[in-house]
Design an enzyme around this catalytic site. Structure first.
Site, PDB file in Angstrom:
ATOM      1  N   ALA A   1      -7.816  34.321  31.652  1.00 29.82           N
ATOM      2  CA  ALA A   1      -6.530  34.952  31.987  1.00 29.82           C
ATOM      3  C   ALA A   1      -6.032  34.446  33.335  1.00 29.82           C
ATOM      4  O   ALA A   1      -6.759  34.516  34.329  1.00 29.82           O
ATOM      5  CB  ALA A   1      -6.694  36.477  32.032  1.00 29.82           C
TER       6      ALA A   1
ATOM      7  N   TYR B   1      -0.468  27.065  42.493  1.00 31.98           N
ATOM      8  CA  TYR B   1      -1.334  27.240  41.323  1.00 31.98           C
ATOM      9  C   TYR B   1      -2.727  26.671  41.608  1.00 31.98           C
ATOM     10  O   TYR B   1      -3.747  27.359  41.469  1.00 31.98           O
ATOM     11  CB  TYR B   1      -0.702  26.559  40.100  1.00 31.98           C
ATOM     12  CG  TYR B   1      -1.640  26.410  38.940  1.00 31.98           C
ATOM     13  CD1 TYR B   1      -2.177  27.532  38.318  1.00 31.98           C
ATOM     14  CD2 TYR B   1      -2.012  25.150  38.473  1.00 31.98           C
ATOM     15  CE1 TYR B   1      -3.060  27.399  37.258  1.00 31.98           C
ATOM     16  CE2 TYR B   1      -2.886  25.012  37.410  1.00 31.98           C
ATOM     17  CZ  TYR B   1      -3.411  26.137  36.809  1.00 31.98           C
ATOM     18  OH  TYR B   1      -4.293  25.993  35.765  1.00 31.98           O
TER      19      TYR B   1
ATOM     20  N   LYS C   1      -6.514  28.618  42.278  1.00 32.54           N
ATOM     21  CA  LYS C   1      -7.706  28.313  41.473  1.00 32.54           C
ATOM     22  C   LYS C   1      -8.847  27.828  42.381  1.00 32.54           C
ATOM     23  O   LYS C   1     -10.014  28.141  42.142  1.00 32.54           O
ATOM     24  CB  LYS C   1      -7.381  27.255  40.417  1.00 32.54           C
ATOM     25  CG  LYS C   1      -6.488  27.758  39.291  1.00 32.54           C
ATOM     26  CD  LYS C   1      -7.281  28.587  38.287  1.00 32.54           C
ATOM     27  CE  LYS C   1      -6.441  29.013  37.109  1.00 32.54           C
ATOM     28  NZ  LYS C   1      -7.239  29.605  36.025  1.00 32.54           N
TER      29      LYS C   1
ATOM     30  N   GLY D   1       5.998  17.748  42.630  1.00 35.37           N
ATOM     31  CA  GLY D   1       4.580  18.117  42.618  1.00 35.37           C
ATOM     32  C   GLY D   1       3.739  17.328  41.633  1.00 35.37           C
ATOM     33  O   GLY D   1       2.522  17.510  41.576  1.00 35.37           O
ATOM     34  N   ASP D   2       4.353  16.449  40.820  1.00 32.95           N
ATOM     35  CA  ASP D   2       3.586  15.666  39.846  1.00 32.95           C
ATOM     36  C   ASP D   2       2.908  14.471  40.514  1.00 32.95           C
ATOM     37  O   ASP D   2       3.586  13.651  41.131  1.00 32.95           O
ATOM     38  CB  ASP D   2       4.519  15.106  38.760  1.00 32.95           C
ATOM     39  CG  ASP D   2       4.714  16.049  37.600  1.00 32.95           C
ATOM     40  OD1 ASP D   2       4.031  17.091  37.550  1.00 32.95           O
ATOM     41  OD2 ASP D   2       5.562  15.734  36.731  1.00 32.95           O
TER      42      ASP D   2
ATOM     43  N   PHE E   1      -8.527  18.967  32.641  1.00 31.96           N
ATOM     44  CA  PHE E   1      -7.417  18.040  32.831  1.00 31.96           C
ATOM     45  C   PHE E   1      -6.342  18.465  31.804  1.00 31.96           C
ATOM     46  O   PHE E   1      -6.109  19.654  31.667  1.00 31.96           O
ATOM     47  CB  PHE E   1      -7.913  16.592  32.800  1.00 31.96           C
ATOM     48  CG  PHE E   1      -8.549  16.237  34.154  1.00 31.96           C
ATOM     49  CD1 PHE E   1      -9.673  16.917  34.611  1.00 31.96           C
ATOM     50  CD2 PHE E   1      -7.958  15.323  35.010  1.00 31.96           C
ATOM     51  CE1 PHE E   1     -10.214  16.678  35.878  1.00 31.96           C
ATOM     52  CE2 PHE E   1      -8.489  15.065  36.279  1.00 31.96           C
ATOM     53  CZ  PHE E   1      -9.618  15.749  36.707  1.00 31.96           C
TER      54      PHE E   1
ATOM     55  N   HIS F   1       4.750  21.944  28.618  1.00 34.04           N
ATOM     56  CA  HIS F   1       3.786  20.848  28.449  1.00 34.04           C
ATOM     57  C   HIS F   1       4.306  19.740  27.534  1.00 34.04           C
ATOM     58  O   HIS F   1       5.001  20.017  26.549  1.00 34.04           O
ATOM     59  CB  HIS F   1       2.457  21.392  27.925  1.00 34.04           C
ATOM     60  CG  HIS F   1       1.777  22.273  28.928  1.00 34.04           C
ATOM     61  ND1 HIS F   1       2.036  23.622  29.008  1.00 34.04           N
ATOM     62  CD2 HIS F   1       0.912  21.992  29.930  1.00 34.04           C
ATOM     63  CE1 HIS F   1       1.327  24.128  30.000  1.00 34.04           C
ATOM     64  NE2 HIS F   1       0.644  23.163  30.591  1.00 34.04           N
TER      65      HIS F   1
ATOM     66  N   LEU G   1      -1.004  40.281  27.265  1.00 30.62           N
ATOM     67  CA  LEU G   1       0.064  39.719  26.425  1.00 30.62           C
ATOM     68  C   LEU G   1       1.299  39.310  27.234  1.00 30.62           C
ATOM     69  O   LEU G   1       2.389  39.203  26.689  1.00 30.62           O
ATOM     70  CB  LEU G   1       0.458  40.687  25.295  1.00 30.62           C
ATOM     71  CG  LEU G   1      -0.682  41.108  24.362  1.00 30.62           C
ATOM     72  CD1 LEU G   1      -0.147  42.018  23.247  1.00 30.62           C
ATOM     73  CD2 LEU G   1      -1.362  39.890  23.738  1.00 30.62           C
TER      74      LEU G   1
HETATM   75  N1  UFG Z   1       6.425  15.470  31.346  1.00 31.47           N
HETATM   76  C1  UFG Z   1       7.627  14.852  31.050  1.00 31.47           C
HETATM   77  N2  UFG Z   1       8.574  15.576  30.388  1.00 31.47           N
HETATM   78  C2  UFG Z   1       8.402  16.875  30.040  1.00 31.47           C
HETATM   79  C3  UFG Z   1       7.161  17.505  30.346  1.00 31.47           C
HETATM   80  C4  UFG Z   1       6.192  16.765  31.007  1.00 31.47           C
HETATM   81  O1  UFG Z   1       7.836  13.680  31.361  1.00 31.47           O
HETATM   82  O2  UFG Z   1       9.317  17.479  29.475  1.00 31.47           O
HETATM   83  C5  UFG Z   1       5.391  14.694  32.052  1.00 31.47           C
HETATM   84  C6  UFG Z   1       4.974  15.321  33.357  1.00 31.47           C
HETATM   85  O3  UFG Z   1       5.829  14.943  34.387  1.00 31.47           O
HETATM   86  C7  UFG Z   1       3.555  14.784  33.500  1.00 31.47           C
HETATM   87  C8  UFG Z   1       3.060  14.676  32.056  1.00 31.47           C
HETATM   88  O4  UFG Z   1       4.242  14.675  31.250  1.00 31.47           O
HETATM   89  O5  UFG Z   1       3.578  13.513  34.069  1.00 31.47           O
HETATM   90  C9  UFG Z   1       2.200  15.831  31.636  1.00 31.47           C
HETATM   91  O6  UFG Z   1       2.869  17.027  31.972  1.00 31.47           O
HETATM   92  P1  UFG Z   1       2.385  18.474  31.492  1.00 31.47           P
HETATM   93  O7  UFG Z   1       3.406  19.450  31.973  1.00 31.47           O
HETATM   94  O8  UFG Z   1       2.074  18.447  30.039  1.00 31.47           O
HETATM   95  O9  UFG Z   1       1.006  18.682  32.249  1.00 31.47           O
HETATM   96  P2  UFG Z   1       0.673  18.550  33.810  1.00 31.47           P
HETATM   97  O10 UFG Z   1      -0.024  17.247  34.007  1.00 31.47           O
HETATM   98  O11 UFG Z   1       1.846  18.804  34.661  1.00 31.47           O
HETATM   99  O12 UFG Z   1      -0.278  19.807  34.057  1.00 31.47           O
HETATM  100  C10 UFG Z   1      -1.355  20.151  33.229  1.00 31.47           C
HETATM  101  C11 UFG Z   1      -1.569  21.646  33.310  1.00 31.47           C
HETATM  102  C12 UFG Z   1      -1.957  22.044  34.702  1.00 31.47           C
HETATM  103  C13 UFG Z   1      -3.139  21.233  35.152  1.00 31.47           C
HETATM  104  C14 UFG Z   1      -2.876  19.759  34.987  1.00 31.47           C
HETATM  105  C15 UFG Z   1      -4.113  18.999  35.318  1.00 31.47           C
HETATM  106  O13 UFG Z   1      -0.371  22.332  32.948  1.00 31.47           O
HETATM  107  O14 UFG Z   1      -2.305  23.410  34.693  1.00 31.47           O
HETATM  108  O15 UFG Z   1      -2.493  19.486  33.644  1.00 31.47           O
HETATM  109  O16 UFG Z   1      -4.080  17.712  34.841  1.00 31.47           O
HETATM  110  F1  UFG Z   1      -3.403  21.484  36.444  1.00 31.47           F
END
Ligand code: UFG
Length: 330
Positions: free
Chosen positions: A75, A142, A146, A282-283, A170, A188, A33
């Site tokens: 988890a 992260y 994995k 990192g994006d 994804f 997210h 939790l």
């Molecule tokens: N984004 C924004 N504004 C926000 C949040 C997100 O513009 O407030 C953008 C991010 O920059 C990204 C996209 O929306 O371009 C999606 O972002 P998320 O945070 O929803 O998801 P991520 O792509 O960063 O990551 C997710 C999971 C990871 C996984 C990855 C694989 O959280 O664990 O998908 O695709 F590794």
């Protein structure tokens, strides 16, 4: 089958537990939790509160006839940004914990494993869509943890006949029945945008408007959590002793951040305030999956690929969650 589900109080773990129970399986959930919610563990599942590293050996048993037919290991620590800041939390929470679980499985003779891996194992892709044969060069701790676990699982399969499948998710989104995304710390895109629609957040920041994409915002492959759950069931049922199979899971289509925001506005019928913001560290620009291997080998077929449907299910879930907590307060 009698199945042990780690992280069954979290988002993906609770949806998968719901689906497994519907298919007639027996489910025991372990969750500490730390990010999950006890209310998310579906009715019908047995719930053990604890850290997987501490309780797995006792729950799985040490010898004789295995108590469980298989383990689904959800988890994990899973925030990319946090992993850069606190890598120790990820190496211990993900790698050390999973090594303890693998040892508990070995000692108890439990052979089937489905592991939640991630697209983050690939890092910045060289081309799109990404296949399982592509280089794995994670760009954050992260993804690195994995990937390290994937390597450990491979060697356990070879040496100890583990029947393992790693599913590289994804961007998981949507909800199923009373299970959905409800994190204390939300990062997210889809739930954040829907929080704006609900009036819980003033606006959504778009992280980068200068990406090399048609509208300048980053592109992701959004997979409905129910399609993801279906892949877990198929992976479990087709497990092969001594083999570690790895599959990408996505819908196969990319949507930009602006397209996601438009879908949220369309589905909710509410305006969504946005602000342009700098890129998030990192994006990558584009992450789209080739799921051809899962389709060919597991017979999996993503059925809920329409972005509006994915958003609509998340929206219904969040509204019902709001109604439930409102009712609980009265
Ligand atoms: N984004 C924004 N504004 C926000 C949040 C997100 O513009 O407030 C953008 C991010 O920059 C990204 C996209 O929306 O371009 C999606 O972002 P998320 O945070 O929803 O998801 P991520 O792509 O960063 O990551 C997710 C999971 C990871 C996984 C990855 C694989 O959280 O664990 O998908 O695709 F590794």
């Amino acid at each position: 089958m009698k199945l042990l589900v780690t992280g069954g109080a979290g988002y993906v773990g609770s949806v998968c537990s719901t689906v497994l129970l519907e298919r007639g399986h027996e489910v025991v959930v372990i969750d500490d939790l730390s990010t999950g919610n006890a209310d998310a563990v579906p009715l019908g599942a047995e719930f053990i509160e604890g850290d997987v590293a501490d309780v797995a050996a006792e729950v799985l048993g040490t010898s004789g006839t295995p108590r469980f037919d298989g383990v689904l290991h959800f988890a994990a620590q899973s925030l990319v940004g946090e992993s850069v800041q606190y890598p120790e939390k990820y190496w211990r929470g993900n790698v050390v914990t999973t090594l303890e679980l693998l040892e508990a499985m070995r000692h108890s003779g439990t052979q089937k494993l489905v592991f939640s891996s991630t697209a983050a194992t690939y890092g910045e892709p060289e081309h799109s869509p990404i296949t399982e044969a592509d280089p794995t060069r994670p760009t954050n701790p992260y993804g690195a943890t994995k990937l390290a676990i994937d390597h450990a699982i491979t060697s356990y399969s070879v040496a100890h006949s583990l029947a393992a499948t790693s599913l590289r998710y994804f961007n998981v989104a949507g909800a199923y029945k009373s299970a959905g995304e409800n994190r204390v710390v939300e990062t997210h895109l889809i739930p954040l945008v829907l929080q704006v629609a609900l009036g819980q957040r003033e606006k959504i920041s778009i992280f980068g408007t200068d990406w090399p994409t048609p509208d300048g915002t980053a592109i992701r492959d959004y997979i409905h959590v129910l399609d993801l759950a279906e892949a877990h069931v198929l992976a479990l049922e087709s497990s092969i002793e001594g083999r570690h199979r790895i599959y990408n899971l996505g819908s196969g289509a990319g949507f930009s951040v602006r397209e996601v925001i438009s879908a949220c506005a369309r589905v909710t019928g509410l305006p969504i305030a946005v602000e342009d913001a700098p890129r998030r560290a990192g994006d990558p620009a584009v992450l789209v999956a080739s799921s051809d291997r899962a389709i060919a080998e597991l017979g999996w077929r993503p059925e809920h690929t329409d972005l509006d449907e994915i958003v609509a299910d998340a929206w219904t879930y969040l509204q019902e969650l709001g109604d439930r907590s409102h009712a609980a307060r009265r």
